[in-house]
Design a protein around this motif. Structure first.
Motif, short mmCIF file in Angstrom:
data_model
loop_
_atom_site.label_atom_id
_atom_site.label_comp_id
_atom_site.label_asym_id
_atom_site.label_seq_id
_atom_site.Cartn_x
_atom_site.Cartn_y
_atom_site.Cartn_z
N CYS A 32 0.66 -1.29 -0.18
CA CYS A 32 -0.08 0.01 0.11
C CYS A 32 1.04 1.14 0.09
O CYS A 32 0.34 2.32 -0.02
CB CYS A 32 -0.91 0.03 1.16
N GLY A 33 2.28 1.14 0.19
CA GLY A 33 2.95 2.29 0.19
C GLY A 33 2.46 3.47 1.32
O GLY A 33 2.45 2.98 2.35
N ASP A 34 2.28 4.57 1.01
CA ASP A 34 1.89 5.44 1.81
C ASP A 34 0.64 5.68 2.25
O ASP A 34 -0.04 6.30 2.99
CB ASP A 34 2.25 6.86 1.53
N GLY A 35 -0.12 4.58 1.70
CA GLY A 35 -1.67 4.80 2.29
C GLY A 35 -2.54 5.61 1.40
O GLY A 35 -3.63 5.51 1.75
N SER A 36 -2.23 6.16 0.41
CA SER A 36 -2.85 7.17 -0.40
C SER A 36 -4.18 6.68 -0.89
O SER A 36 -5.14 7.26 -1.15
CB SER A 36 -2.30 7.88 -1.30
N LEU A 37 -4.18 5.33 -1.46
CA LEU A 37 -5.04 4.62 -2.05
C LEU A 37 -6.45 4.34 -1.03
O LEU A 37 -7.69 4.64 -1.43
CB LEU A 37 -4.75 3.40 -3.03
N GLY A 49 -10.81 -1.26 6.10
CA GLY A 49 -9.85 -2.02 5.68
C GLY A 49 -8.38 -1.86 6.23
O GLY A 49 -8.08 -0.93 7.02
N TYR A 50 -7.55 -2.59 5.44
CA TYR A 50 -6.21 -2.47 5.90
C TYR A 50 -5.18 -2.31 4.70
O TYR A 50 -5.48 -2.76 3.62
CB TYR A 50 -5.50 -3.50 6.75
N GLY A 51 -4.14 -1.88 4.86
CA GLY A 51 -2.84 -1.93 3.86
C GLY A 51 -1.84 -3.02 4.40
O GLY A 51 -1.59 -3.01 5.81
N ILE A 52 -1.06 -3.37 3.58
CA ILE A 52 -0.02 -4.28 3.84
C ILE A 52 1.08 -3.62 3.19
O ILE A 52 1.29 -3.48 2.05
CB ILE A 52 0.19 -5.84 3.57
N GLY A 58 7.05 3.59 4.43
CA GLY A 58 5.62 3.40 4.08
C GLY A 58 4.74 3.07 5.21
O GLY A 58 3.54 3.85 5.18
N VAL A 59 5.19 2.22 5.99
CA VAL A 59 4.36 2.24 7.33
C VAL A 59 4.23 3.37 8.03
O VAL A 59 3.04 3.58 8.47
CB VAL A 59 4.93 0.96 8.39
#
Length: 201
Positions: A32-37, A49-52, A58-59
């Motif tokens: 997910c990188g920086d979580g922008s999506l 939801g979550y990002g990995i 990035g975290v």
């Protein structure tokens, strides 16, 4: 990312992805990188939801963006997640950078009711032209030189569709874009970015 007038511009695949995601659904964003999506989908589609993400930077960026994130390595698979844990599992501009792409696609259709993937189309005519000229392509969607690229499995639209057909992955919809504009004629030649929605056949 900021454009010339100082406002924030989104990657063109974000709107394409959001068009397929139902309101109030659950999403797992892989790499997910920086979580922008996820942040975009939370605002536009009210998803949870979550990002990995594996990289520390990035975290940290996800935390700053208010996105729930799990630090982990996609290459180890998604065995920690039960079948159909999420409505959508998304792999955005990451497929070409993973070593075990077949296992990841299989995990996506197991963990999610649907999978969404985006990748740069190596068959795009500008890429072909650079290869004919004797060089590895460098473009907006493939911005790295051959010696520092994270990409290990570049593919074309035709390659991905053959891959899915051979592995019982049912493609539900496809969008092909160039500079954010939909491409409907000769997509494998004229499209620079591919966006797919799929599920287990």
């Amino acid at each position: 990312m900021k454009n010339g007038n100082g406002t924030v511009s989104l990657r063109p695949d974000y709107a394409a992805i959001a068009g397929w995601v139902n309101v109030s659904s659950s999403v797992l964003d892989l790499g997910c990188g920086d979580g922008s999506l996820l942040r975009y989908l939370r605002v536009s589609r009210r998803v949870t939801g979550y990002g990995i993400e594996i990289e520390d930077d990035g975290v940290l960026a996800c935390v700053k963006n208010g996105v729930s994130v799990i630090q982990g390595d996609l290459e180890r698979g998604l065995s920690d997640f039960e079948d159909r844990s999420f409505d959508y599992v998304i792999l955005s501009l990451t497929l070409q950078a993973v070593k075990h792409s077949e296992r990841i696609i299989k995990d996506m259709v197991r963990v999610g009711r649907e999978g969404i993937v985006t990748f740069p189309n190596f068959g795009y005519w500008k890429n072909r032209l650079q290869v004919i000229g004797g060089h590895m392509p460098v473009s907006d969607n493939l911005p790295y030189e051959w010696h520092d690229t994270p990409n290990v499995h570049l593919c074309t639209i035709a390659d991905f569709e053959r891959f899915c057909a051979a592995r019982e992955v049912k493609i539900l919809e496809r969008k092909v874009l160039t500079r954010g504009v939909p491409v409907t004629v000769l997509p494998n030649l004229l499209g620079s970015l591919a966006v797919y929605r799929f599920q287990r056949a």
